[in-house]
Enzyme design. Structure first.
Site, mmCIF file in Angstrom:
data_model
loop_
_atom_site.group_PDB
_atom_site.id
_atom_site.type_symbol
_atom_site.label_atom_id
_atom_site.label_comp_id
_atom_site.label_asym_id
_atom_site.label_seq_id
_atom_site.Cartn_x
_atom_site.Cartn_y
_atom_site.Cartn_z
ATOM 1 N N HIS A 146 15.491 0.217 -1.429
ATOM 2 C CA HIS A 146 15.574 -1.222 -1.198
ATOM 3 C C HIS A 146 16.522 -1.857 -2.196
ATOM 4 O O HIS A 146 16.534 -1.496 -3.366
ATOM 5 C CB HIS A 146 14.186 -1.867 -1.326
ATOM 6 N N ASP A 175 4.769 -12.194 2.711
ATOM 7 C CA ASP A 175 6.163 -12.128 2.274
ATOM 8 C C ASP A 175 7.089 -12.658 3.355
ATOM 9 O O ASP A 175 8.071 -13.344 3.072
ATOM 10 C CB ASP A 175 6.551 -10.699 1.898
ATOM 11 N N ARG A 220 11.438 -19.549 0.920
ATOM 12 C CA ARG A 220 12.251 -19.490 -0.304
ATOM 13 C C ARG A 220 13.729 -19.679 0.016
ATOM 14 O O ARG A 220 14.477 -20.298 -0.740
ATOM 15 C CB ARG A 220 12.038 -18.129 -1.001
ATOM 16 N N SER A 258 7.994 -9.704 -3.740
ATOM 17 C CA SER A 258 8.453 -9.634 -2.350
ATOM 18 C C SER A 258 8.851 -8.197 -2.001
ATOM 19 O O SER A 258 8.388 -7.627 -1.007
ATOM 20 C CB SER A 258 9.649 -10.580 -2.165
ATOM 21 N N LYS A 298 6.375 -5.220 0.210
ATOM 22 C CA LYS A 298 6.852 -4.588 1.458
ATOM 23 C C LYS A 298 6.905 -3.072 1.316
ATOM 24 O O LYS A 298 6.546 -2.332 2.214
ATOM 25 C CB LYS A 298 8.261 -5.078 1.793
HETATM 26 N N1 URA Z 1 14.932 -8.746 -1.102
HETATM 27 C C1 URA Z 1 13.629 -8.957 -0.776
HETATM 28 O O1 URA Z 1 13.055 -8.221 0.017
HETATM 29 N N2 URA Z 1 13.005 -9.988 -1.334
HETATM 30 C C2 URA Z 1 13.602 -10.813 -2.209
HETATM 31 O O2 URA Z 1 12.957 -11.704 -2.690
HETATM 32 C C3 URA Z 1 14.942 -10.596 -2.545
HETATM 33 C C4 URA Z 1 15.594 -9.535 -1.977
#
Ligand code: URA
Length: 433
Positions: A82, A161, A168, A183, A187
């Site tokens: 990620h 999220d 956000r 966040s 995930k």
């Molecule tokens: N990627 C994400 O999944 N969340 C964030 O807050 C920023 C980047």
């Protein structure tokens, strides 16, 4: 408990208990807490920050806000990747097929564009027919059959999220360390991978502008992962200028395909290979990082990862002819050049300004729910360190909008030209594990 008191508590700089965080996250997820109160809470967190304890608790209650995916039906060690979000960041489109080619199963949940940064799902949807919505059963079946699947954050996975991410994006609360860490990690934990490789972006185009902030985010996420029994590694990579030469959606897919065919810009190759090497070591395919890097470099140059990519696109409903002929991906009607106003060297290209210009051209969302134009974007013809002559083209804006004055101005301002060549930044600053 009352939300107004909890907003006040954070505004005054105090820490929350686990129960308070659970009240906030559950209340917002089920709709009891309205957007306006949550927006005020986010802004209080933005200014006051959170302790490591609060960030870990926030992550856990965000995971608890929905289902977790059981990936035990997938054979092998599942390794996820990620990025914290960058401009021109198409690394997932390269890394996922590359590691899948050597046998690491990739079950990847990806997001959409956020702020000035792009999102993998928006990019993939530039391919006609591509389906990012898969049921859990389909997701597992695809990974077992094709070694990879990339799905949007569908169903009930970390729903807190999903709602927060969109809020956000439109309340200027994206670039907050605790909010980014919780966040991403909520995930990743909910989507069931055994090991996680994080690409923490640092620099002008990243949410973390300094190495110290990026290090803190990387350390926080690695600690959360370890605490929850996921082997986690973070690389801190440079985002002072956009990655590669394409920023947008269809044009980024095209550039990722070039890399998968063994060509493409060096920064994309180096960062993709580094992340892929860590993933394949965690996945048990190679014993050492050096061994992994050596083998993956040969595989990337051979073009075999492109075949994995093509198969994955077809399996998820995308038109595979577009992978074979990426010049047939959506193209904008208008192309506007940015030219150099003097002779010299490109000292800097402010990646955030490029991301914002791409968004203004149609490639991103200005507000929650906006549609994006897959054909819109920017091609950078000159990057940091390149010499440039007065009047020479430096970049092109691709847009279907009638006017692009604002985007043009933003992009023009993003370029800094000096007489002396600049000091070039390394592609990767640090590894945190
Ligand atoms: N990627 C994400 O999944 N969340 C964030 O807050 C920023 C980047």
């Amino acid at each position: 408990m009352r939300m107004v008191d909890l907003i006040h508590k954070k505004r005054q700089g105090h820490s929350f208990t686990t129960d308070e965080l659970r009240y906030i996250i559950q209340g917002y997820t089920c709709g009891d807490i309205p957007d306006y109160q949550m927006a005020a809470w986010l802004m209080a967190v933005y200014f006051q920050g959170m302790t490591d304890e609060e960030i870990a608790d926030l992550t856990t209650v965000m995971v608890e806000s929905g289902d977790t995916i059981d990936l035990s039906g997938i054979r092998g060690i599942k390794v996820d990747k990620h990025s914290t979000g960058g401009v021109g960041d198409k690394i997932s489109l390269i890394v996922a097929p590359l590691v899948a080619t050597v046998g690491v199963p990739v079950a990847k949940m990806s997001g959409r564009g956020l702020g000035h940064t792009g999102g993998t799902i928006d990019k993939l949807e530039a391919i006609e027919g591509f389906q990012a919505e898969l049921s859990n059963e389909q997701f597992i079946e695809h990974v077992n059959t094709y070694k990879m699947a990339i799905a949007g954050q569908t169903g009930n996975l970390a729903p807190a999220d999903k709602k927060l991410y969109a809020l956000r994006d439109v309340t200027a609360t994206v670039d907050s360390m605790p909010l980014i860490a919780s966040s991403i990690m909520s995930k990743k934990i909910a989507s069931g991978a055994d090991c996680i490789v994080l690409d923490v972006k640092m620099g002008a185009g990243a949410f973390m502008k300094s190495l110290a902030d990026a290090r803190r985010l990387a350390n926080t996420m690695v600690k959360i992962g370890q605490r929850l029994n996921r082997k986690t590694i973070a690389i801190i990579s440079d985002m002072n200028q956009p990655l590669g030469c394409e920023v947008g959606n269809a044009n980024e897919v095209k550039e990722a395909i070039e890399v998968l065919r063994g060509n493409g810009p060096e920064d994309l190759q180096v960062i993709s290979l580094t992340i892929a090497a860590h993933m394949t070591v965690l996945g048990g395919i190679y014993k050492t990082f050096a061994d992994a890097l050596h083998n993956l470099t040969t595989i990337l140059q051979s073009g075999s990862a492109f075949h994995t990519f093509r198969q994955f696109i077809q399996a998820q409903g995308g038109n595979p002819d577009l992978a074979d002929n990426p010049e047939r991906l959506p193209q904008a009607a208008n192309h506007i050049d940015i030219t150099a106003w003097k002779t010299g060297y490109i000292q800097q290209i402010d990646a955030e300004a490029v991301g914002t210009a791409a968004m203004m051209a149609g490639a991103g969302r200005q507000k929650k729910g906006d549609a994006i134009d897959p054909a819109a974007g920017i091609t950078l013809l000159k990057k940091s360190g390149d010499p440039v002559a007065k009047g020479e083209r430096m970049a092109v804006i691709h847009t279907n909008k009638k006017t692009a004055e604002e985007a043009l101005q933003r992009l023009q301002d993003a370029y800094v030209i000096t007489e002396q060549p600049p000091q070039i930044q390394p592609y990767i600053h640090e590894i945190v594990c």
